[in-house]
Motif scaffolding. Structure first.
Motif, PDB file in Angstrom:
ATOM      1  N   THR A 497      -6.712  12.728   3.686  1.00 58.29           N
ATOM      2  CA  THR A 497      -7.742  13.529   3.028  1.00 58.29           C
ATOM      3  C   THR A 497      -7.974  13.143   1.574  1.00 58.29           C
ATOM      4  O   THR A 497      -8.750  13.807   0.881  1.00 58.29           O
ATOM      5  N   GLU A 498      -7.325  12.075   1.101  1.00 60.23           N
ATOM      6  CA  GLU A 498      -7.495  11.633  -0.283  1.00 60.23           C
ATOM      7  C   GLU A 498      -8.810  10.864  -0.423  1.00 60.23           C
ATOM      8  O   GLU A 498      -8.984   9.796   0.172  1.00 60.23           O
ATOM      9  N   PRO A 499      -9.770  11.366  -1.216  1.00 63.91           N
ATOM     10  CA  PRO A 499     -11.070  10.693  -1.313  1.00 63.91           C
ATOM     11  C   PRO A 499     -11.063   9.431  -2.166  1.00 63.91           C
ATOM     12  O   PRO A 499     -11.899   8.546  -1.957  1.00 63.91           O
ATOM     13  N   ASP A 500     -10.126   9.327  -3.120  1.00 61.86           N
ATOM     14  CA  ASP A 500     -10.087   8.145  -3.977  1.00 61.86           C
ATOM     15  C   ASP A 500      -9.379   6.998  -3.260  1.00 61.86           C
ATOM     16  O   ASP A 500      -8.212   7.131  -2.868  1.00 61.86           O
ATOM     17  N   GLU A 501     -10.067   5.884  -3.099  1.00 58.48           N
ATOM     18  CA  GLU A 501      -9.529   4.786  -2.292  1.00 58.48           C
ATOM     19  C   GLU A 501      -8.246   4.209  -2.878  1.00 58.48           C
ATOM     20  O   GLU A 501      -7.278   3.947  -2.150  1.00 58.48           O
ATOM     21  N   ALA A 502      -8.199   3.990  -4.198  1.00 58.67           N
ATOM     22  CA  ALA A 502      -7.014   3.402  -4.815  1.00 58.67           C
ATOM     23  C   ALA A 502      -5.794   4.319  -4.631  1.00 58.67           C
ATOM     24  O   ALA A 502      -4.693   3.847  -4.332  1.00 58.67           O
ATOM     25  N   THR A 503      -6.010   5.612  -4.804  1.00 54.72           N
ATOM     26  CA  THR A 503      -4.917   6.562  -4.612  1.00 54.72           C
ATOM     27  C   THR A 503      -4.465   6.562  -3.149  1.00 54.72           C
ATOM     28  O   THR A 503      -3.266   6.618  -2.851  1.00 54.72           O
ATOM     29  N   ARG A 504      -5.440   6.510  -2.248  1.00 57.56           N
ATOM     30  CA  ARG A 504      -5.117   6.515  -0.817  1.00 57.56           C
ATOM     31  C   ARG A 504      -4.306   5.282  -0.441  1.00 57.56           C
ATOM     32  O   ARG A 504      -3.331   5.378   0.319  1.00 57.56           O
ATOM     33  N   VAL A 505      -4.671   4.115  -0.970  1.00 60.15           N
ATOM     34  CA  VAL A 505      -3.925   2.894  -0.681  1.00 60.15           C
ATOM     35  C   VAL A 505      -2.489   3.017  -1.182  1.00 60.15           C
ATOM     36  O   VAL A 505      -1.543   2.591  -0.509  1.00 60.15           O
ATOM     37  N   GLY A 506      -2.309   3.620  -2.350  1.00 60.28           N
ATOM     38  CA  GLY A 506      -0.959   3.831  -2.864  1.00 60.28           C
ATOM     39  C   GLY A 506      -0.137   4.732  -1.955  1.00 60.28           C
ATOM     40  O   GLY A 506       1.062   4.511  -1.752  1.00 60.28           O
ATOM     41  N   LEU A 507      -0.778   5.731  -1.374  1.00 55.42           N
ATOM     42  CA  LEU A 507      -0.086   6.615  -0.443  1.00 55.42           C
ATOM     43  C   LEU A 507       0.289   5.874   0.842  1.00 55.42           C
ATOM     44  O   LEU A 507       1.353   6.124   1.426  1.00 55.42           O
ATOM     45  N   TYR A 508      -0.569   4.954   1.278  1.00 59.40           N
ATOM     46  CA  TYR A 508      -0.227   4.144   2.449  1.00 59.40           C
ATOM     47  C   TYR A 508       1.004   3.288   2.168  1.00 59.40           C
ATOM     48  O   TYR A 508       1.869   3.121   3.043  1.00 59.40           O
ATOM     49  N   GLU A 509       1.088   2.747   0.971  1.00 58.30           N
ATOM     50  CA  GLU A 509       2.265   1.946   0.616  1.00 58.30           C
ATOM     51  C   GLU A 509       3.525   2.799   0.674  1.00 58.30           C
ATOM     52  O   GLU A 509       4.557   2.374   1.216  1.00 58.30           O
ATOM     53  N   GLN A 510       3.438   4.013   0.125  1.00 58.84           N
ATOM     54  CA  GLN A 510       4.591   4.919   0.191  1.00 58.84           C
ATOM     55  C   GLN A 510       4.938   5.237   1.643  1.00 58.84           C
ATOM     56  O   GLN A 510       6.123   5.299   2.015  1.00 58.84           O
ATOM     57  N   ALA A 511       3.909   5.453   2.457  1.00 65.20           N
ATOM     58  CA  ALA A 511       4.152   5.789   3.858  1.00 65.20           C
ATOM     59  C   ALA A 511       4.811   4.629   4.593  1.00 65.20           C
ATOM     60  O   ALA A 511       5.721   4.840   5.408  1.00 65.20           O
ATOM     61  N   ASN A 512       4.367   3.412   4.337  1.00 64.29           N
ATOM     62  CA  ASN A 512       4.999   2.248   4.960  1.00 64.29           C
ATOM     63  C   ASN A 512       6.473   2.179   4.607  1.00 64.29           C
ATOM     64  O   ASN A 512       7.324   1.886   5.460  1.00 64.29           O
ATOM     65  N   GLU A 513       6.783   2.450   3.350  1.00 58.65           N
ATOM     66  CA  GLU A 513       8.179   2.400   2.914  1.00 58.65           C
ATOM     67  C   GLU A 513       8.993   3.519   3.569  1.00 58.65           C
ATOM     68  O   GLU A 513      10.139   3.303   4.010  1.00 58.65           O
ATOM     69  N   ALA A 514       8.391   4.704   3.680  1.00 54.64           N
ATOM     70  CA  ALA A 514       9.094   5.828   4.317  1.00 54.64           C
ATOM     71  C   ALA A 514       9.319   5.560   5.804  1.00 54.64           C
ATOM     72  O   ALA A 514      10.391   5.866   6.350  1.00 54.64           O
ATOM     73  N   VAL A 515       8.323   4.985   6.460  1.00 55.31           N
ATOM     74  CA  VAL A 515       8.453   4.673   7.885  1.00 55.31           C
ATOM     75  C   VAL A 515       9.583   3.687   8.122  1.00 55.31           C
ATOM     76  O   VAL A 515      10.409   3.861   9.030  1.00 55.31           O
ATOM     77  N   MET A 516       9.663   2.653   7.307  1.00 56.96           N
ATOM     78  CA  MET A 516      10.672   1.623   7.537  1.00 56.96           C
ATOM     79  C   MET A 516      12.071   2.073   7.123  1.00 56.96           C
ATOM     80  O   MET A 516      13.060   1.480   7.564  1.00 56.96           O
ATOM     81  N   ASP A 517      12.174   3.118   6.324  1.00 57.19           N
ATOM     82  CA  ASP A 517      13.488   3.723   6.070  1.00 57.19           C
ATOM     83  C   ASP A 517      13.898   4.606   7.241  1.00 57.19           C
ATOM     84  O   ASP A 517      15.061   4.610   7.659  1.00 57.19           O
ATOM     85  N   PHE A 518      12.949   5.364   7.774  1.00 54.10           N
ATOM     86  CA  PHE A 518      13.224   6.254   8.901  1.00 54.10           C
ATOM     87  C   PHE A 518      13.345   5.482  10.209  1.00 54.10           C
ATOM     88  O   PHE A 518      14.109   5.846  11.108  1.00 54.10           O
ATOM     89  N   LEU A 519      12.587   4.417  10.351  1.00 51.91           N
ATOM     90  CA  LEU A 519      12.621   3.468  11.459  1.00 51.91           C
ATOM     91  C   LEU A 519      12.411   4.136  12.825  1.00 51.91           C
ATOM     92  O   LEU A 519      13.279   4.107  13.698  1.00 51.91           O
ATOM     93  N   PRO A 520      11.218   4.695  13.050  1.00 51.49           N
ATOM     94  CA  PRO A 520      10.940   5.283  14.362  1.00 51.49           C
ATOM     95  C   PRO A 520      10.754   4.255  15.466  1.00 51.49           C
ATOM     96  O   PRO A 520      10.821   4.580  16.659  1.00 51.49           O
ATOM     97  N   GLY A 521      10.526   3.030  15.087  1.00 47.90           N
ATOM     98  CA  GLY A 521      10.380   1.915  16.012  1.00 47.90           C
ATOM     99  C   GLY A 521      10.579   0.629  15.227  1.00 47.90           C
ATOM    100  O   GLY A 521      10.832   0.662  14.015  1.00 47.90           O
ATOM    101  N   VAL A 522      10.443  -0.500  15.897  1.00 46.02           N
ATOM    102  CA  VAL A 522      10.667  -1.786  15.238  1.00 46.02           C
ATOM    103  C   VAL A 522       9.389  -2.621  15.319  1.00 46.02           C
ATOM    104  O   VAL A 522       9.009  -3.070  16.407  1.00 46.02           O
ATOM    105  N   PRO A 523       8.691  -2.838  14.192  1.00 45.09           N
ATOM    106  CA  PRO A 523       7.544  -3.743  14.216  1.00 45.09           C
ATOM    107  C   PRO A 523       8.026  -5.154  14.515  1.00 45.09           C
ATOM    108  O   PRO A 523       9.029  -5.614  13.956  1.00 45.09           O
ATOM    109  N   ILE A 524       7.332  -5.838  15.411  1.00 45.32           N
ATOM    110  CA  ILE A 524       7.795  -7.157  15.841  1.00 45.32           C
ATOM    111  C   ILE A 524       6.951  -8.278  15.256  1.00 45.32           C
ATOM    112  O   ILE A 524       7.467  -9.180  14.606  1.00 45.32           O
ATOM    113  N   SER A 525       5.642  -8.230  15.471  1.00 36.73           N
ATOM    114  CA  SER A 525       4.831  -9.378  15.066  1.00 36.73           C
ATOM    115  C   SER A 525       3.362  -9.018  14.971  1.00 36.73           C
ATOM    116  O   SER A 525       2.901  -8.014  15.528  1.00 36.73           O
ATOM    117  N   SER A 526       2.625  -9.856  14.263  1.00 34.83           N
ATOM    118  CA  SER A 526       1.164  -9.853  14.253  1.00 34.83           C
ATOM    119  C   SER A 526       0.729 -11.252  14.628  1.00 34.83           C
ATOM    120  O   SER A 526       1.369 -12.235  14.239  1.00 34.83           O
TER     121      SER A 526
END
Length: 556
Positions: A497-526
């Motif tokens: 719900t964050e309308p500012d794109e730069a702020t939203r991207v920063g939140l995505y970075e935080q979320a990526n870091e939180a996900v990989m600490d919690f590790l609900p699954g294992v990303p394999i490849s792109s």
């Protein structure tokens, strides 16, 4: 106010993208220059579509077919991920991101002769909003619930609250769609094939033929399973679906409103599940193109004179973990052990095309919000054994689900990838029980309902926003993951719900870091999936979103 690129910019992007394709250019239809002489263009698809009504679907094979006949308010530039005009030549939002205004193209005609107006746009959106009964099952309304929430009258406590408020038509070619809360799903969601626009006459006919069933036993409405009723505005119209032969036939729509008219009179999508069979059909001249070329076949095909363009990287393969399915998986050290056990570089080297990379997080590095600061898990069998011992799980046994009769852009050879990962897990002392399941519907339903300990799945982005990756999996509780993490859920809710794109991207970075600490699954490849064409055709501009426009195809 956010303003869209006009259609003129879209056409410039198309010219630029086509010029960059070294394998040949897709051309607009020219009856004098076309060499088809009525020959159909036959494309080998990995799987059957689920429906001829894209509103009822959530799978790429359905959308590959319906995209040729149905169009959306917004689209993506050929060969890229930037939004451009579709049925709307321009669009804008208010500052709050809750009111979206679309200026429609003039002179757009549906396959049944109906005219496109703003009232028709509203009729489509109100149809989805007022779905009831079976239509509220996520098997049918996955994308509506993901992007616009629930319905006018929710019939289940599990259905999300609706975010869609309504649609109005202040002018004949001006449609205004209002939502309750801003979302990272807008405006990208308006490009989704699930929200392609149907003719008003077709919508009236749909009402006479309802879906039925509940739970996993869904019967799609009859009109969606045979040609004759559905009607869009695209360069092709659906003329036949021969399920016995696994073929959908589309014919050129002579009154198409757009610039890129169909370059062939007849387009056929033929289902050929096995990649080797698709390759052999191309080599034999039975088809003129097919998708998801095995990496080992690329050099061979190119050496034989076939065209094998490669898409950009916009997908992710992962090992899913359903924590609620096994108490051991609720322990972080066990999930970390799984991550350290997997030799993901071996998957990239042995199974993926050139350009494939090991994934460090749950989005490719081509999406804004990718973080350079996530916790990583190198292949380290000794560390995996230590972690299992610390968790008291030296004798861990897991059911490992993997799909059969399918190839996906992120997963070219599911059984082979499974075998490599199984060997990695067994090397560190984990006993693996294989659970092969047919992709549709067994595998998709079993994984979605939390019926596997671990499983292989992936995602090709619908549009270029980080929420389309992270939010798809981790914006709230889902049975396929089987965990509660309110901190992570709240973080992604804030990002959505964050309308500012730069702020939203920063939140995505935080979320990526939180996900990989919690590790609900294992990303394999792109990976960059390949698509093949015979030498005698001008292929379409390939899309990292796998959204090829087959109207660009013509015979040389």
């Amino acid at each position: 106010m956010r303003i869209a690129r006009p259609r003129a910019a879209k056409m410039f992007a198309a010219v630029l993208a086509i010029g960059l394709i070294a394998t040949g250019c897709a051309s607009e239809r020219d009856d004098e220059e076309s060499g088809d002489d009525g020959q159909p263009f036959v494309f080998g698809a990995p799987g059957d579509p689920a429906s001829l009504d894209p509103s009822l679907a959530s799978d790429g094979e359905t959308f590959r077919v319906t995209r040729q006949a149905f169009e959306t308010l917004l689209d993506h530039e050929p060969g890229g991920t930037e939004l451009v005009g579709g049925l709307a030549h321009t669009w804008s939002s208010n500052e709050a991101g809750t009111e979206w205004t679309f200026e429609l193209e003039e002179g757009v005609t549906f396959h049944d002769g109906s005219e496109l107006t703003a009232e028709v746009i509203c009729q489509n959106f109100d149809r989805w909003y007022n779905w009831s009964g079976t239509y509220q099952n996520t098997t049918i309304s996955y994308y509506w619930q993901t992007v616009f929430g629930g319905f006018a009258q929710n019939e289940s406590e599990e259905t999300p609250d609706p975010n869609y408020v309504g649609c109005s038509a202040p002018e004949e070619l001006t449609a205004v769609i209002e939502v309750a809360e801003p979302s990272a799903n807008y405006p990208g969601g308006f490009s989704l094939q699930a929200f392609a626009i149907h003719s008003p006459e077709a919508i009236e006919a749909y009402e006479q033929d309802e879906a039925s069933g509940e739970g996993e036993n869904i019967t799609f409405p009859g009109y969606s399973q045979e040609a004759g009723t559905v009607a869009g505005t695209g360069p092709f119209e659906v003329s036949e679906w021969n399920k016995g032969n696994g073929e959908v036939t589309l014919t050129a729509f002579d009154d198409y409103w757009g610039d890129t008219k169909a370059g062939v009179d007849e387009l056929v999508f033929r289902t050929i599940p096995e990649e080797s069979a698709r390759r052999q059909a191309l080599q034999a001249g039975d088809i003129q193109g097919y998708d998801l070329v095995a990496p080992a076949d690329v050099v061979t095909l190119e050496g034989e004179g076939f065209q094998v363009p490669v898409r950009g990287v916009f997908n992710l393969l992962y090992l899913g973990i359903t924590q609620e399915s096994n108490p051991a998986l609720e322990t972080l050290e066990v999930r970390q052990a799984l991550a350290h056990a997997l030799d993901r570089q071996n998957i990239v080297d042995a199974q993926l095309p050139e350009g494939g990379v090991v994934a460090t997080q749950f989005m490719p590095d081509t999406v804004a919000g990718y973080s350079e600061n996530v916790t990583t898990y190198d292949h380290d069998p000794d560390r995996a054994r230590e972690l299992l011992a610390e968790a008291g799980q030296e004798d861990l046994t897991l059911d490992f689900c993997y799909p059969t009769e399918v190839t996906r852009p992120y997963m070219p050879a599911p059984a082979d990838i499974y075998e490599l990962l199984r060997a990695d897990l067994e090397e560190v002392g984990i006993t693996v029980n294989p659970v092969p399941l047919k992709w549709n519907p067994d595998y998709t339903e079993t994984t979605r309902d939390g019926g596997c300990n671990i499983y292989l799945l992936g995602w090709t982005g619908d549009f270029n926003d980080g929420f389309n990756f992270l939010g798809t999996w981790f914006a709230g509780y889902q049975k396929e993951w089987g965990f509660e993490n309110e901190e992570l859920f709240d973080l992604l809710s804030q990002a959505e719900t964050e309308p500012d794109e730069a702020t939203r991207v920063g939140l995505y970075e935080q979320a990526n870091e939180a996900v990989m600490d919690f590790l609900p699954g294992v990303p394999i490849s792109s990976s960059p999936p390949s698509i093949a064409f015979s030498a005698d055709v001008n292929p379409p501009t390939v899309s990292p979103l796998t959204q090829e426009n087959f109207a660009e195809v013509s015979f040389k």
